[in-house]
Design a protein around this motif. Structure first.
Motif, PDB file in Angstrom:
ATOM      1  N   CYS A 187      13.948  78.095 -13.442  1.00  0.00           N
ATOM      2  CA  CYS A 187      13.794  78.444 -12.032  1.00  0.00           C
ATOM      3  C   CYS A 187      15.132  78.475 -11.311  1.00  0.00           C
ATOM      4  O   CYS A 187      16.018  77.648 -11.569  1.00  0.00           O
ATOM      5  CB  CYS A 187      12.869  77.416 -11.371  1.00  0.00           C
ATOM      6  N   THR A 188      15.268  79.416 -10.389  1.00  0.00           N
ATOM      7  CA  THR A 188      16.394  79.420  -9.468  1.00  0.00           C
ATOM      8  C   THR A 188      15.941  80.003  -8.148  1.00  0.00           C
ATOM      9  O   THR A 188      14.801  80.475  -8.016  1.00  0.00           O
ATOM     10  CB  THR A 188      17.605  80.159 -10.051  1.00  0.00           C
ATOM     11  N   TYR A 189      16.842  79.979  -7.154  1.00  0.00           N
ATOM     12  CA  TYR A 189      16.453  80.284  -5.773  1.00  0.00           C
ATOM     13  C   TYR A 189      16.756  81.735  -5.432  1.00  0.00           C
ATOM     14  O   TYR A 189      17.861  82.229  -5.667  1.00  0.00           O
ATOM     15  CB  TYR A 189      17.183  79.333  -4.825  1.00  0.00           C
ATOM     16  N   TRP A 235      21.259  77.514 -10.319  1.00  0.00           N
ATOM     17  CA  TRP A 235      20.101  77.087 -11.096  1.00  0.00           C
ATOM     18  C   TRP A 235      19.514  75.813 -10.510  1.00  0.00           C
ATOM     19  O   TRP A 235      20.219  75.041  -9.841  1.00  0.00           O
ATOM     20  CB  TRP A 235      20.493  76.860 -12.554  1.00  0.00           C
ATOM     21  N   MET A 236      18.209  75.595 -10.784  1.00  0.00           N
ATOM     22  CA  MET A 236      17.527  74.374 -10.363  1.00  0.00           C
ATOM     23  C   MET A 236      17.294  73.457 -11.559  1.00  0.00           C
ATOM     24  O   MET A 236      16.865  73.897 -12.616  1.00  0.00           O
ATOM     25  CB  MET A 236      16.181  74.714  -9.720  1.00  0.00           C
ATOM     26  N   PHE A 237      17.614  72.165 -11.361  1.00  0.00           N
ATOM     27  CA  PHE A 237      17.330  71.139 -12.357  1.00  0.00           C
ATOM     28  C   PHE A 237      16.164  70.291 -11.852  1.00  0.00           C
ATOM     29  O   PHE A 237      16.155  69.837 -10.706  1.00  0.00           O
ATOM     30  CB  PHE A 237      18.564  70.265 -12.601  1.00  0.00           C
ATOM     31  N   ASN A 238      15.174  70.081 -12.732  1.00  0.00           N
ATOM     32  CA  ASN A 238      13.999  69.327 -12.318  1.00  0.00           C
ATOM     33  C   ASN A 238      14.117  67.860 -12.730  1.00  0.00           C
ATOM     34  O   ASN A 238      15.113  67.420 -13.311  1.00  0.00           O
ATOM     35  CB  ASN A 238      12.725  69.974 -12.881  1.00  0.00           C
ATOM     36  N   HIS A 239      13.073  67.092 -12.431  1.00  0.00           N
ATOM     37  CA  HIS A 239      13.095  65.660 -12.726  1.00  0.00           C
ATOM     38  C   HIS A 239      13.307  65.395 -14.216  1.00  0.00           C
ATOM     39  O   HIS A 239      14.059  64.495 -14.604  1.00  0.00           O
ATOM     40  CB  HIS A 239      11.774  65.029 -12.272  1.00  0.00           C
TER      41      HIS A 239
END
Length: 618
Positions: free
Chosen positions: A556-558, A457-461
């Motif tokens: 979001c993820t890659y 998983w993606m972590f944002n600001h």
């Protein structure tokens, strides 16, 4: 390929019959003269019909599989072999040399070779060795963990979920022949360059594999002449070129040059890497690799050679830049922007059992590290780290264009916090004349041969700024998802939006505010039963990844390094770009000549019958 393995390949080729006549293939112009054509439409008139099947009351149209009446005849395979200049092999897994026999779908082959077995055993964890095999995967879970090296030659060796045949392509015509054959005979098609694949897109039961790794041409362009406004340096890279190769070639230029590659040296640049977006040490400064593409040479599912750029086949150009691997065309080469290589600084940090065995102290240090991740990427850094129980390994912090003093100033607030918390650590700082020198010194090859499920998983600001404690709790779940299981993580701190705030690719828009992309890994014991695999997949999706998703607002993820079986993969991989990508998939490959799990337009496809037959719901 070693002499012993080459001998096996020749032996396997004996399954191909002698010259029995061939099917006539309509002639195609040379790609150099035809690639400037903008295609008004694609011709599917020669495509074979699907084989029908019914499972649990659902009707399917399936790809043809070995043993079925629709499977191409020996004469057809022989004709394909002639068309590709004798470069068609029956695939034998590389571990077969340790087994008395390989029981393949086309028959049984005597395979034991003590010297070759010793070589395979010694190199099973070597990425370079595995990449050089015709169709091996670097990580074995999605091969069904078949035919691994063994000390007992009587152990069973089968094909598992590997492809049946491999075209060792050396020129574009070989790639086209494979695509045409798969389309005309309804055979599953796999495109394989390095086998650097976490989630099973480089292998598939009953498939014809096209190996593109021999496409190693590199052509430097001092001043790109369009289309588009870009006029800087560029390079055209063949489909088989790996990151370490292009970086070394760029370093040899005067002055030295770089492109946006992955962090792992063995990753291929063109193909699946860029089709997934492509992130690496330069991503914070220059965006995804896909953001830096100027043109592709490719072959479509209909067998057409095309150039795709901002003017020619512009919709395909956009889709190939992050729109999903093995989805729209087979890439022969990519032309990318180049950048001057510049002095850089790097650092390493370790907090592990040599410093403390107190888990609270260790987690405090880990939480402090992650708390400062926005600060790191907002100062232009890229940071690669690994997280295991009582082990935080940060190798490296990358500060391209900075001195060691400037990097020290960036990390000082974080190190001060570790000291205030009483967390012991090791930290080293280095300065390099170029990024390439940093890359060679501080980045490491990964190990091949292991079996695992992969999520992430993606972590944002916003996530880091407002919920770092929640993220750390999710990390704890990943490391210990259940009392009888353990996981681990690979983290990447980068923000494509720092240097490329406006996307130039089909990647998820949420990446432009990224901070940390986590890969969650759950080991799987080779030989696990289908029930055990289903249980572990459930743990990955609904415990480990669910914890990461719950701690984030990014959505979001890659594409290339996450659970393909997660819910809502369409929006998680591509966000608002997905409807356009799905429509383009139906334009460029409406029949599903290409297939890769959880890519645009594959909602109706399933792999049924215990992971074997690839079918589409009718």
């Amino acid at each position: 390929m070693t002499a012993s393995l080459l001998r096996l390949a020749v032996l396997a080729a004996s399954f191909l019959p002698g010259a029995l006549g061939g099917i006539i293939v309509r002639s195609e112009p040379d790609p150099a003269s035809s690639s400037n054509t903008i295609l008004p439409r694609l011709d599917w008139s020669d495509a074979a019909a699907s084989e029908t099947a019914t499972l649990n009351g659902i009707n399917f149209g399936c790809k043809c599989a070995p043993g079925r009446s629709c499977w191409p005849s020996a004469a057809k395979w022989n004709s394909l072999n002639n068309t590709v200049d004798g470069r068609l092999l029956v695939h034998i897994p590389p571990g077969a040399v340790c087994h008395n026999t390989f029981q393949g779908p086309l028959g049984t082959v005597q395979t034991y070779d003590a010297a070759a077995c010793a070589e395979a055993t010694a190199n099973w964890a070597s990425e370079d060795w595995t990449v050089a095999q015709p169709a091996a995967n670097l990580w074995t879970y999605f091969t069904n963990d078949t035919c691994r090296p063994t000390e007992n030659p009587a152990d069973s060796c089968t094909l598992g979920y590997y492809g049946v045949y491999v075209i060792m392509a050396t020129k574009p015509a070989h790639v086209k022949a494979g695509i045409d054959f798969a389309r005309r005979n309804n055979v599953r098609l796999i495109v394989r360059n390095t086998g650097h694949d976490f989630i099973g897109r480089s292998t598939g039961y009953g498939a014809l594999v096209i190996n593109t790794h021999s496409f190693q041409d590199i052509t430097w362009i001092d001043s790109y002449r369009g289309p588009g406004s870009y006029t800087g340096g560029a390079v055209t890279i063949g489909a088989g070129v790996q990151g370490k190769t292009i970086l070394a070639a760029g370093h040899a230029r005067n002055p030295p040059l770089v492109v946006v590659t992955g962090e792992c040296p063995t990753v291929g640049i063109a193909g699946g890497f860029i089709q997934g977006g492509g992130h690496g040490p330069w991503t914070t400064l220059k965006g995804f690799s896909a953001d830096n593409v100027l043109a592709f040479e490719a072959i479509t599912a209909s067998g057409h050679y095309v150039t795709a750029n901002a003017q020619q086949n512009a919709d395909l150009f956009w889709a190939l830049k992050g729109g999903g691997p093995a989805s729209f065309a087979v890439i022969l080469s990519v032309t990318m922007k180049t950048f001057p290589d510049i002095p850089s600084a790097g650092a390493e940090l370790y907090i592990n059992t040599t410093h403390t065995t107190d888990s609270d102290v260790w987690w405090n240090g880990t939480a402090a590290f992650h708390k400062w991740s926005n600060h790191f990427v907002d100062n232009g850094l890229y940071v690669y780290f690994e997280l295991l129980p009582l082990t935080l390994r940060v190798r490296p912090f990358v500060a391209i264009g900075k001195t060691s003093a400037e990097l020290a100033a960036v990390v000082k607030p974080f190190l001060d916090e570790l000291a205030a918390l009483g967390v012991p650590y090791d930290f080293t700082l280095k300065e390099f004349p170029t990024f390439y020198d940093l890359y060679v010194d501080l980045f490491e090859a990964e190990a091949a041969g292991s079996s695992a499920l992969t999520g992430g998983w993606m972590f944002n600001h916003h996530d880091v700024a407002t919920n770092n404690d929640g993220i750390i709790e999710a990390f704890k779940t990943v490391l210990s998802p259940r009392p009888d299981l353990f996981g681990f993580m690979v983290g990447h701190l980068f923000n494509p939006g720092y240097g490329a705030p406006k996307s130039n690719s089909a990647t998820h828009p949420a990446w432009r505010n990224a901070t940390d992309f986590i890969i969650a890994i759950l080991p799987v014991t080779p030989g696990a039963s289908l029930a055990q695999k289903a249980d572990l997949q459930n743990v990955l999706t609904n415990t480990m990844d669910e914890a990461l998703r719950g701690a984030s607002t990014s959505g979001c993820t890659y594409v290339n390094e996450a659970d393909p079986y997660q819910p809502n993969w369409q929006s998680h991989f591509w966000g608002s770009e997905y409807p356009k990508l799905r429509a383009l998939r139906y334009k460029w490959d409406p029949l599903g000549v290409f297939y890769a799990v959880s890519t645009p337009g594959t909602e109706g496809w399933e792999v049924i019958e215990d992971g074997t037959r690839l079918c589409r719901r009718l």
